[in-house]
Design a protein around this motif. Sequence first.
Motif, PDB file in Angstrom:
ATOM      1  N   ILE B  16       0.848  -1.200   0.000  1.00 21.25           N
ATOM      2  CA  ILE B  16       0.000   0.000   0.000  1.00 21.25           C
ATOM      3  C   ILE B  16       0.876   1.241   0.000  1.00 21.25           C
ATOM      4  CG2 ILE B  16      -1.832   1.256   1.182  1.00 21.25           C
ATOM      5  CD1 ILE B  16      -2.653  -1.291   2.559  1.00 21.25           C
ATOM      6  N   TYR B  20       0.601   4.087  -2.672  1.00 24.11           N
ATOM      7  CA  TYR B  20       0.182   5.443  -2.320  1.00 24.11           C
ATOM      8  C   TYR B  20       1.201   6.486  -2.788  1.00 24.11           C
ATOM      9  CZ  TYR B  20      -3.787   4.203   0.711  1.00 24.11           C
ATOM     10  OH  TYR B  20      -4.987   3.764   1.184  1.00 24.11           O
ATOM     11  N   ASP B 109      -9.967   1.846   1.300  1.00 26.19           N
ATOM     12  CA  ASP B 109     -10.187   0.708   0.390  1.00 26.19           C
ATOM     13  C   ASP B 109      -9.003  -0.249   0.481  1.00 26.19           C
ATOM     14  OD1 ASP B 109     -12.422   2.035  -0.444  1.00 26.19           O
ATOM     15  OD2 ASP B 109     -11.646   2.581  -2.425  1.00 26.19           O
ATOM     16  N   GLU B 110      -7.808   0.324   0.507  1.00 31.06           N
ATOM     17  CA  GLU B 110      -6.586  -0.483   0.420  1.00 31.06           C
ATOM     18  C   GLU B 110      -6.291  -1.218   1.727  1.00 31.06           C
ATOM     19  OE1 GLU B 110      -6.778   2.765  -0.561  1.00 31.06           O
ATOM     20  OE2 GLU B 110      -6.927   2.328  -2.709  1.00 31.06           O
ATOM     21  N   THR B 111      -6.343  -0.490   2.872  1.00 25.69           N
ATOM     22  CA  THR B 111      -6.068  -1.189   4.131  1.00 25.69           C
ATOM     23  C   THR B 111      -7.162  -2.231   4.390  1.00 25.69           C
ATOM     24  OG1 THR B 111      -7.140   0.583   5.402  1.00 25.69           O
ATOM     25  CG2 THR B 111      -4.748   0.686   5.191  1.00 25.69           C
ATOM     26  N   THR B 113      -8.771  -4.056   2.116  1.00 23.43           N
ATOM     27  CA  THR B 113      -8.558  -5.274   1.324  1.00 23.43           C
ATOM     28  C   THR B 113      -7.396  -6.097   1.876  1.00 23.43           C
ATOM     29  OG1 THR B 113      -7.230  -4.032  -0.274  1.00 23.43           O
ATOM     30  CG2 THR B 113      -9.545  -4.397  -0.831  1.00 23.43           C
ATOM     31  N   SER B 135       0.855   2.709   5.783  1.00 24.32           N
ATOM     32  CA  SER B 135       0.060   3.296   4.698  1.00 24.32           C
ATOM     33  C   SER B 135      -0.152   4.789   4.933  1.00 24.32           C
ATOM     34  CB  SER B 135      -1.313   2.609   4.620  1.00 24.32           C
ATOM     35  OG  SER B 135      -1.166   1.221   4.581  1.00 24.32           O
ATOM     36  N   LEU B 165      -1.546   0.067  -7.120  1.00 21.60           N
ATOM     37  CA  LEU B 165      -2.635  -0.350  -6.226  1.00 21.60           C
ATOM     38  C   LEU B 165      -3.487  -1.442  -6.861  1.00 21.60           C
ATOM     39  CD1 LEU B 165      -3.707   3.090  -4.704  1.00 21.60           C
ATOM     40  CD2 LEU B 165      -2.411   1.260  -3.606  1.00 21.60           C
ATOM     41  N   TYR B 166      -3.648  -1.383  -8.175  1.00 21.66           N
ATOM     42  CA  TYR B 166      -4.428  -2.417  -8.861  1.00 21.66           C
ATOM     43  C   TYR B 166      -3.689  -3.744  -8.856  1.00 21.66           C
ATOM     44  CZ  TYR B 166      -7.112   1.619 -10.112  1.00 21.66           C
ATOM     45  OH  TYR B 166      -7.861   2.758 -10.026  1.00 21.66           O
ATOM     46  N   PHE B 169      -4.296  -5.234  -5.543  1.00 22.65           N
ATOM     47  CA  PHE B 169      -5.622  -5.867  -5.448  1.00 22.65           C
ATOM     48  C   PHE B 169      -5.595  -7.244  -6.110  1.00 22.65           C
ATOM     49  CE2 PHE B 169      -7.512  -1.321  -5.503  1.00 22.65           C
ATOM     50  CZ  PHE B 169      -7.453  -1.243  -4.120  1.00 22.65           C
TER      51      PHE B 169
END
Lengths: 102, 230
Positions: B16, B20, B109-111, B113, B135, B165-166, B169
């Motif tokens: 992350i 970021y 969203d990131e933390t 997931t 993050s 970031l994608y 995911f």
Amino acid sequence: MGAWFWWMILGMAIVTYIPRAIPLTFLEGRELPEAVQNVLRNIPYAVLGALIFPAVLFIQDNIWFGVIGAIAAFAIAFTGANVILVVLGTIAILSIYGLWFG
Amino acid sequence: MQEHGFTSGLKAGASIAIGYFPVALTFGLLAKTTGLSLIEATAMSIFVFAGAAQYISLSLITAGVLPALIVVNTFIVNIRHFLMTAALNEKMQPDARWKKALYAFGITDETFTVLATQRGDNIRTSFAAGVIVISYGSWVSFTALGHLIGASLPAFLQASMSIALYAMFVGLLVPSMKGNRKVVSLALIAALFNSLFYFTGWLSTGWAIMVSTLASAILIELVSRKGVAA
């Protein structure tokens, strides 16, 4: 920016915090109905699908960045590499693509 | 008890922090061109810590939108976090409410997931703290740096890092997808719904992600009648 800016930040901070904090504190120690629990357990995987598509295709004006990046990420991930390797490997592949064809 | 504690959290959150980096750097730069001072730009990242909402607020400031409406818009964009933190609550170790109220601030969203795809149903508070600290540190410090240097990365690096970031995911999703048709269906159907909303313009991004996620989670639950064994 004037004083209004700081009031706006305060407002943004509060309305961003509310949806984060209410479920985590309010639901602590409460047992939800099983059907609800099952749906909640599905959420992380569904969120990932929605966060990836279609946004990944539009990371750059040139759609091929997103297409190649997505394919590279899935390919690296399927080898069993850990997350950080998937991230760094995909960045490396797109850097090479960008330098040669970008 | 050291395992899966703060240090493991820092490691799990490293992706992350990398992701970021370009986003926060660009935010700092855009904030500067919007007319925010270094303190104002950094303060927004410190107190709000919500990427999409912060970006939108800049374009609304430029458009001269009323600050109160910017706040309302921020709330709408972030409503999806109700769903995410409700789901996360099922995975976290029971803990004092004040501690949960504290780390709730760091759920993005990131933390979310990263935390929600961890194995097991008893993720430690210290692990969450580690994921969030690295993050948040990245988000705040690179916002300031973007404003200070007033430039983004070299074009090719900016372009390639925008995938970070994608890619993360994908890296979180794929291990759970293997041999698990339910996980594949959940992600696929949510992706299809979200693409439908995107291309038709029926829902704005924040709503689209929430509605697609919920629709997929409920639909798959009705079809399978059995939860994913995490």
